[in-house]
Design an enzyme around this catalytic site. Structure first.
Site, PDB file in Angstrom:
ATOM      1  N   ASP A  15       0.880  -1.158   0.000  1.00  0.00           N
ATOM      2  CA  ASP A  15       0.000   0.000   0.000  1.00  0.00           C
ATOM      3  C   ASP A  15       0.928   1.220   0.000  1.00  0.00           C
ATOM      4  O   ASP A  15       2.058   1.146   0.490  1.00  0.00           O
ATOM      5  CB  ASP A  15      -0.863  -0.051   1.275  1.00  0.00           C
ATOM      6  CG  ASP A  15      -1.591   1.250   1.527  1.00  0.00           C
ATOM      7  OD1 ASP A  15      -2.355   1.675   0.648  1.00  0.00           O
ATOM      8  OD2 ASP A  15      -1.378   1.836   2.605  1.00  0.00           O
ATOM      9  N   ASP A  17       0.042   4.965   0.937  1.00  0.00           N
ATOM     10  CA  ASP A  17      -0.118   5.938   2.015  1.00  0.00           C
ATOM     11  C   ASP A  17      -0.280   5.262   3.366  1.00  0.00           C
ATOM     12  O   ASP A  17      -1.171   4.440   3.553  1.00  0.00           O
ATOM     13  CB  ASP A  17      -1.322   6.828   1.723  1.00  0.00           C
ATOM     14  CG  ASP A  17      -1.179   7.540   0.379  1.00  0.00           C
ATOM     15  OD1 ASP A  17      -0.086   8.050   0.098  1.00  0.00           O
ATOM     16  OD2 ASP A  17      -2.157   7.566  -0.386  1.00  0.00           O
TER      17      ASP A  17
END
Length: 179
Positions: A15, A17
């Site tokens: 991922d 952020d």
């Protein structure tokens, strides 16, 4: 648990952020991008070990009119400047209301990344900071590891099969499983 039961790990997807970079909600400004502690070292270690690395990111700010697709491209370019090149990027620009097959927790981006890398989903892992990351991994048939941050909800931590204290620990857990 023998190695024959666990497919060989060939790629680690992340991922963006809150996992690779400090989460700045709906960030469209490359100058605000800051690497998470240990991210560069973990990525360099994986690249040196011959693993493919990729990014799987929901960017609903585009669908909501908060950022442009160009903003996302600029921020992603800054992520690569800081952390090095990625073998694959998968970006969902839809909002939750769009009902697309790509937005995490749906498996679409994980499946697409694996297809583009020429591997099975079972040969990949997805490392993220919230429940939808590990849910997307599970839905695709990949391994999921949660690296909680202060904004990760307690129930997401409780539901995750693998929880790591940081990115280095996440990779240690993955490689332990794969051996």
């Amino acid at each position: 648990m023998g190695s024959s039961e666990t497919p060989q790990l060939k790629a680690v997807l992340f991922d963006r952020d809150g996992t690779l970079v400090v989460d700045v909600p709906y960030n469209g400004d490359p100058s605000l991008v800051r690497a998470m502690p240990g991210a560069k070292a973990v990525l360099d270690f994986l690249r040196a070990g011959g693993y493919a690395v990729g990014v799987i990111t929901n960017q609903s700010g585009v669908a909501r009119g908060i950022l442009t697709a160009e903003d996302v491209v600029s921020v992603n370019a800054r992520v690569e400047e800081l952390l090095g090149p990625f073998d694959v990027w998968e970006v969902c620009l839809h909002s939750a209301e769009d009902g697309c097959p790509c937005r995490k927790p749906a498996p679409g981006m994980v499946q697409s990344a694996c297809s583009r890398l020429g591997i099975l989903a079972s040969e990949a892992a997805l490392v993220g900071d919230i429940g939808s990351d590990v849910q997307a991994a599970a839905a695709a048939g990949a391994r999921g590891i949660l690296v909680p941050t202060p904004v990760t909800r307690t129930e997401e931590v409780d539901e995750a099969k693998l929880v790591a204290r940081d990115l280095t620990h996440a990779i240690d857990l993955l490689l332990e499983q794969a051996s």
